[in-house]
Structures are given as structure tokens and as C-alpha cells.
Design a protein around this motif. Structure first.
Motif, mmCIF file in Angstrom:
data_model
loop_
_atom_site.group_PDB
_atom_site.id
_atom_site.type_symbol
_atom_site.label_atom_id
_atom_site.label_comp_id
_atom_site.label_asym_id
_atom_site.label_seq_id
_atom_site.Cartn_x
_atom_site.Cartn_y
_atom_site.Cartn_z
ATOM 1 N N ALA A 113 26.651 16.075 64.286
ATOM 2 C CA ALA A 113 27.029 16.280 63.182
ATOM 3 C C ALA A 113 26.219 15.855 61.948
ATOM 4 C CB ALA A 113 28.847 15.355 62.532
ATOM 5 N N LEU A 114 25.652 14.693 62.406
ATOM 6 C CA LEU A 114 24.548 14.533 61.201
ATOM 7 C C LEU A 114 23.603 15.005 61.346
ATOM 8 C CD1 LEU A 114 24.237 10.260 62.132
ATOM 9 C CD2 LEU A 114 25.311 11.320 60.273
ATOM 10 N N PHE A 115 23.229 16.452 61.713
ATOM 11 C CA PHE A 115 22.328 17.372 61.441
ATOM 12 C C PHE A 115 23.100 18.716 61.163
ATOM 13 C CE2 PHE A 115 20.845 13.715 64.003
ATOM 14 C CZ PHE A 115 19.550 13.339 63.731
ATOM 15 N N THR A 116 21.974 19.604 60.749
ATOM 16 C CA THR A 116 22.137 20.790 60.416
ATOM 17 C C THR A 116 21.855 21.761 61.133
ATOM 18 O OG1 THR A 116 20.093 21.323 59.326
ATOM 19 C CG2 THR A 116 22.068 20.445 58.363
ATOM 20 N N GLU A 117 22.310 22.850 61.382
ATOM 21 C CA GLU A 117 21.503 23.479 62.990
ATOM 22 C C GLU A 117 19.874 24.340 62.751
ATOM 23 O OE1 GLU A 117 22.483 28.406 64.373
ATOM 24 O OE2 GLU A 117 24.232 26.941 63.302
ATOM 25 N N ARG A 118 19.492 24.399 61.322
ATOM 26 C CA ARG A 118 18.263 24.416 61.122
ATOM 27 C C ARG A 118 17.454 22.872 61.297
ATOM 28 N NH1 ARG A 118 15.499 28.166 58.524
ATOM 29 N NH2 ARG A 118 17.162 29.235 58.875
ATOM 30 N N ILE B 232 6.256 25.396 64.084
ATOM 31 C CA ILE B 232 7.247 25.533 63.382
ATOM 32 C C ILE B 232 7.257 26.084 62.349
ATOM 33 C CG2 ILE B 232 8.772 23.920 62.597
ATOM 34 C CD1 ILE B 232 7.863 21.869 63.990
ATOM 35 N N ALA B 233 6.003 26.504 61.309
ATOM 36 C CA ALA B 233 6.406 27.017 59.817
ATOM 37 C C ALA B 233 6.231 28.518 60.858
ATOM 38 C CB ALA B 233 5.549 26.377 59.362
ATOM 39 N N ARG B 234 5.762 29.367 61.743
ATOM 40 C CA ARG B 234 5.551 30.228 62.108
ATOM 41 C C ARG B 234 6.217 30.307 62.851
ATOM 42 N NH1 ARG B 234 0.447 29.352 64.587
ATOM 43 N NH2 ARG B 234 -0.623 29.251 62.762
ATOM 44 N N ALA B 235 6.909 29.980 63.587
ATOM 45 C CA ALA B 235 7.996 30.381 64.440
ATOM 46 C C ALA B 235 9.307 30.530 63.280
ATOM 47 C CB ALA B 235 8.242 29.503 65.954
ATOM 48 N N MET B 236 9.268 29.594 62.542
ATOM 49 C CA MET B 236 10.864 29.493 62.410
ATOM 50 C C MET B 236 10.687 30.233 61.333
ATOM 51 S SD MET B 236 12.201 25.810 62.718
ATOM 52 C CE MET B 236 14.030 26.440 61.954
ATOM 53 N N PHE B 237 9.395 30.648 60.294
ATOM 54 C CA PHE B 237 9.208 31.888 59.523
ATOM 55 C C PHE B 237 9.730 31.698 58.273
ATOM 56 C CE2 PHE B 237 10.112 34.912 62.787
ATOM 57 C CZ PHE B 237 9.449 35.746 62.379
ATOM 58 N N LEU B 238 9.248 30.098 57.904
ATOM 59 C CA LEU B 238 9.036 29.074 56.655
ATOM 60 C C LEU B 238 7.648 28.756 56.179
ATOM 61 C CD1 LEU B 238 12.020 26.591 58.193
ATOM 62 C CD2 LEU B 238 12.132 28.064 57.218
ATOM 63 N N ALA B 239 7.706 27.494 55.162
ATOM 64 C CA ALA B 239 6.729 27.383 54.505
ATOM 65 C C ALA B 239 6.608 26.307 55.439
ATOM 66 C CB ALA B 239 6.627 27.601 52.809
ATOM 67 N N GLU B 240 5.137 25.827 55.142
ATOM 68 C CA GLU B 240 4.790 24.475 56.008
ATOM 69 C C GLU B 240 5.128 23.349 55.017
ATOM 70 O OE1 GLU B 240 0.940 22.124 58.204
ATOM 71 O OE2 GLU B 240 0.524 24.429 57.103
ATOM 72 N N GLY B 241 5.058 23.637 54.351
ATOM 73 C CA GLY B 241 5.363 22.262 53.404
ATOM 74 C C GLY B 241 7.081 22.086 53.406
ATOM 75 N N THR B 242 7.970 23.350 53.653
ATOM 76 C CA THR B 242 9.812 23.019 54.150
ATOM 77 C C THR B 242 9.592 22.064 55.341
ATOM 78 O OG1 THR B 242 9.665 25.138 52.542
ATOM 79 C CG2 THR B 242 11.138 24.725 54.124
#
Length: 215
Positions: free
Chosen positions: A153-158, A175-185
Motif C-alpha cells: 500500500a506504500l507504493f504506487t503501481e508505477r 528504465i525511462a526507455r522501457a516505460m516511455f518516461l523522461a529520465e528526470g521522471t
């Protein structure tokens, strides 16, 4: 003539959780140690040692089937004196006593800092014994807090998704590439994860997340 470089210590690594083994292997190899083979239980460890001698055995205590202490007992019964360093999540005087009686040279908490783990391995390889009880109430308190409050419960799915990729050894960029996120995120996610797990580095965060069954 220059001196020959010292060969890295050869280790056998035993733990029933594949992600824990992967994290430990990555950590130990970064510390300049060589993993000869891995085992997922005590019997596999014994079989591996019969084929591939090593300098030090690094083994979890709690494993299904033949656990770390039972495997150690059988190892000593067959005359193998390879130094054994046993890992556990919490300090436990009964386990410490059983480990010492079985012939362990070392007993270390999984929450130990990487440099402490390396020092312990080097010292038991040199013939020292490291079986002094360790005061770990702060560690117990951290684990107990998360366990009592349903860690999932302490962690979101993401965040759990990021943790799984961290466990696989992925960098922030990967991780950013695999999850389609910005590296800063991703960097922000990692910072939040480390804070929630009360750890300062990725390896210990992954190990604790596995222990708490977050991933």
C-alpha cells in the motif's frame, strides 16, 4: 619484475530468491569479487561445491528444503572446511548459536553496507571468524514499520514497476526507455522509492523490497 596481480576471491552464492541473487552478484562483482556459481537451495549449494571449490560461501540462512545452516552442517560432515558467511534479514541469537555450532565463520545481516559485506568476505577468507552479535533495533524497527503497514500500500503501481526494473539492473536511462518516461521522471521515482524504503542505494532498496514482498 612486477608482482603478479592478486586473483579475485572466488565465491559461491546461495539464495532461493533469484532477484536477491542477481542483486548480490551485481554488487559483489562491482566490489571486485568473482561468483563461481549460484545455488537456489542448500542441496544445490552442496552439489556445486563438490564440482567447483571456492574461497568463500555466501549463503542465505532461510531457504526451502535444505536451509543454509543444514547445508553448512552437511558440508562440514563431509570434511569441507570452506569458510561460510551466512546472511539473514534480522539478528537472532538462536540462529547465531546454530550457525556457530554448525561451523560458520561469519554471520551478517542483509542490511549490511556493501563495504562491510566485502570486508566480512575478505576476513573470513583469511581465516577470521565474524560471529559477534550485532545490535540492529533500528533495522528491526524499519522492517516492522513497513511490514505492519502493508508495504504494497506504500507504493504506487508505477513505483513497483520501476522497482522491478531496478531489480533487473536497469539504469535510469534504460528504465525511462522501457516505460516511455523522461529520465528526470524516473530519477524522481527512484528518489521516492529510496525514501520509502529508508535506504541510500539501489541495491539495498531492491533487497529490502524483495524481503518485504513489494516486488
Amino acid at each position: 619484475m612486477s608482482a603478479q596481480p592478486k586473483a579475485p576471491l572466488r565465491l559461491a552464492l546461495a539464495d532461493d530468491q533469484m532477484l536477491v541473487r542477481a542483486g548480490l552478484r551485481a554488487l559483489l562483482e562491482r566490489l571486485g569479487l568473482h561468483i563461481v556459481f549460484e545455488a537456489d537451495d542448500g542441496q544445490a549449494l552442496l552439489d556445486g561445491l563438490a564440482q567447483s571449490p571456492v574461497d568463500v560461501v555466501l549463503s542465505d540462512i532461510r531457504m526451502p528444503g535444505l536451509d543454509g545452516i543444514d547445508a553448512l552442517t552437511k558440508l562440514r560432515e563431509r570434511g569441507d572446511r570452506t569458510p561460510v558467511l551466512l546472511l539473514t534479514t534480522f539478528d537472532d541469537s538462536d540462529l547465531l548459536l546454530r550457525a556457530a555450532e554448525a561451523g560458520a565463520q561469519g554471520f551478517l545481516l542483509k542490511d549490511a553496507a556493501p563495504e562491510d559485506l566485502r570486508e566480512a568476505i575478505v576476513r573470513v577468507a583469511a581465516g577470521e571468524t565474524l560471529l559477534q552479535p550485532v545490535s540492529t533495533e533500528p533495522v528491526r524497527a524499519r522492517y516492522r514499520y513497513h511490514a505492519d503497514d502493508a508495504p504494497r500500500a506504500l507504493f504506487t503501481e508505477r513505483e513497483v514497476s520501476v522497482l522491478r526494473l531496478m531489480a533487473g539492473g536497469y539504469s535510469n536511462k534504460e528504465i525511462a526507455r522501457a516505460m516511455f518516461l523522461a529520465e528526470g521522471t524516473v530519477k524522481n521515482y527512484v528518489s521516492v522509492i529510496l525514501e520509502k524504503l529508508d535506504t541510500r542505494d539501489r541495491t539495498r532498496a531492491v533487497l529490502k523490497a524483495i524481503t518485504l514482498r513489494v516486488i
